[in-house]
Design an enzyme around this catalytic site. Sequence first.
Site, PDB file in Angstrom:
ATOM      1  N   CYS A 337      -5.972 -15.361  88.598  1.00 14.17           N
ATOM      2  CA  CYS A 337      -6.094 -15.155  86.959  1.00 14.17           C
ATOM      3  C   CYS A 337      -7.277 -14.353  86.669  1.00 14.17           C
ATOM      4  CB  CYS A 337      -5.611 -16.097  86.364  1.00 14.17           C
ATOM      5  SG  CYS A 337      -5.438 -15.684  84.419  1.00 14.17           S
ATOM      6  N   ARG A 481       4.841  -6.491  88.261  1.00 13.50           N
ATOM      7  CA  ARG A 481       5.341  -5.636  87.159  1.00 13.50           C
ATOM      8  C   ARG A 481       6.777  -4.870  87.564  1.00 13.50           C
ATOM      9  NH1 ARG A 481       0.100  -2.134  86.120  1.00 13.50           N
ATOM     10  NH2 ARG A 481      -0.060  -2.529  88.483  1.00 13.50           N
TER      11      ARG A 481
END
Length: 609
Positions: A337, A481
């Site tokens: 992250c 995505r």
Amino acid sequence: MPTEKRINEEPESVDSKKPKHDHFAKGIAPIKPEFIVENAPVNDDVYNDDEAEGGDRQEAAPAANGKGRKKRGQNKNRDLRQQHEEVRLCSTLVDPESGRECKFGPDNCRSTHNVEEYLENKAEDIDGVCPVFSAIGYCPSGLKCRWLGSHYNKETKKLIKDLVKQEESKETNCEVNKITNEAKILLQKKKYVFETASKYIPYLDSMVQNEENLAKQEANKDNQAAYIEAPFKVSEKKKLNLKGAKIVSPLTTVGNLPYRRLMKTLGADVTYSEMALALPLLQATNAEWALPKAHRSEYPGFGVQIATSKHWAAAKAAEAIYRETTNVSELNLNCGCPIDLLYRQGQGSALMEQPARLMRILKGMNACSGDIPVTVKIRTGTKDGHNNAKQLVGRILAENTVAAITLHGRTRQQRYTKEADWGYIGEVAKVVEDWNHAKEEDKDVSDTPATQFVGNGDVYSFEDWHNAVSIPGVDSVMVARGALIKPWIFEEVEAQQYLDKSASERLDMLQTFANFAIEHWGSDEYGVGLARRFMCEFISFTHRYIPVGILERLPAKLNQRPPAWKGRNEMETLLGSTDYKDWIKITEMFLGKASSNFVFTPKHKSNSN
């Protein structure tokens, strides 16, 4: 449902009527001239998709020179809190036959006890049948349901219940991994008994003390058994089989339970929870313990991802998840992250700069996660030009037995500004492959399963997926995505061709998502508001899809900016709208008209038309 068209990979002939601008220019999506809206500016907004990994916890991202910079094109401090009804019915009265009594009494309760008054002021029913009643045979929202007319007898003033469907749905259509109230209270009061972690943490603490003295550290390894013997050997943990699996990446905000459930219906094999922070889990925060929840259909193949910077928190969180959940296939440590908030706390990608700490965390998780295997997700590095994933993976393999390693082919500094480096992913895959071969020949560890390796980054088509899994040592690919923008991507992987989904087929998917969202968040006004909000978040990605039927050549890459375009019909044009007000219109097809209290602010300013 209309039959989907299958589009060949060969480019079609270019229409003789050229638009005024060069639609084949570098960085411009190759849309057929007849679908280009003339005299409209090319959308030059750069989407910062870190939200997919960081979500609402994200703060401003750092610039390459280390100085702060603005989050380009983003709306900061979005207020997404949904409003409750003005006249609220006491929860004890949502089912007139429940017999529940309000502990405050009708005179002191903040909510109304006048059912007639509530129903008179309640918003008009949404057309159709309540998705919750349709799924499980009754509606827990009772009189608060926005589809009340579909399961309420006005004459008898009783809720309708399908007892047969209720019984049938108990095992098949339910949510799992819910922590008990008793366990939450013990965690909150710090009285929860960590039988394994409490004995293993002293060993991890001693590793910290001896990090500067390698000789002592090696000697201390021999004394590990004096602290605790792990209840499960690695070879006894649940087996993971990620070879060729269709994997949806852990995604924050959009990767919620209804979205993951939708992806399971569209061919996904493996899903992950949104990233949960270890410390709030140990504090029994309701919002954090909502993240490991899953639908029954997700298991087996459901992983819980956690983030932490402390080995003691990792060990305790791993044990709590093992003891309090029943349907978890793997426990994944987030070391990728990129968001500042976590990085400054030493979590996420910051762990790649502190390998000793990372090793302690993985050891603690492995020892305390019971039969749940531990996996890890990393990036190529934290700074451009300084990839360290290869060295780090070598150390992880040598010091820990993780079931799988996932590598996102970008550095933290890159974010999404450059394409994923699949060449480097292949190099790291070779390290894992060589390690597995060497382990097969080592009699001492040959009984432990091979460590699997998963690549991640820029997979938007079946070609990208198959090219990635053909790299030696890559067992599978994690799609992020690509699965948000085109949820049917795994259908294309199976068919090995582009599928030209019609507008009505795409609406069917949104209908399914809406139904799952109502089942999850509830069919009352508040639940419908949450479902609408997360549906808008979902559409903030799906609207970026350019139908293959209007393209001159395939594929259109994500970094190619589309000129203003129109679809083959009005609905296709609406589904591609960049205006969030149109996204709300789409939700109204399934969730009824949005109330004046509904709040939604898009992440990107360009969508705030």
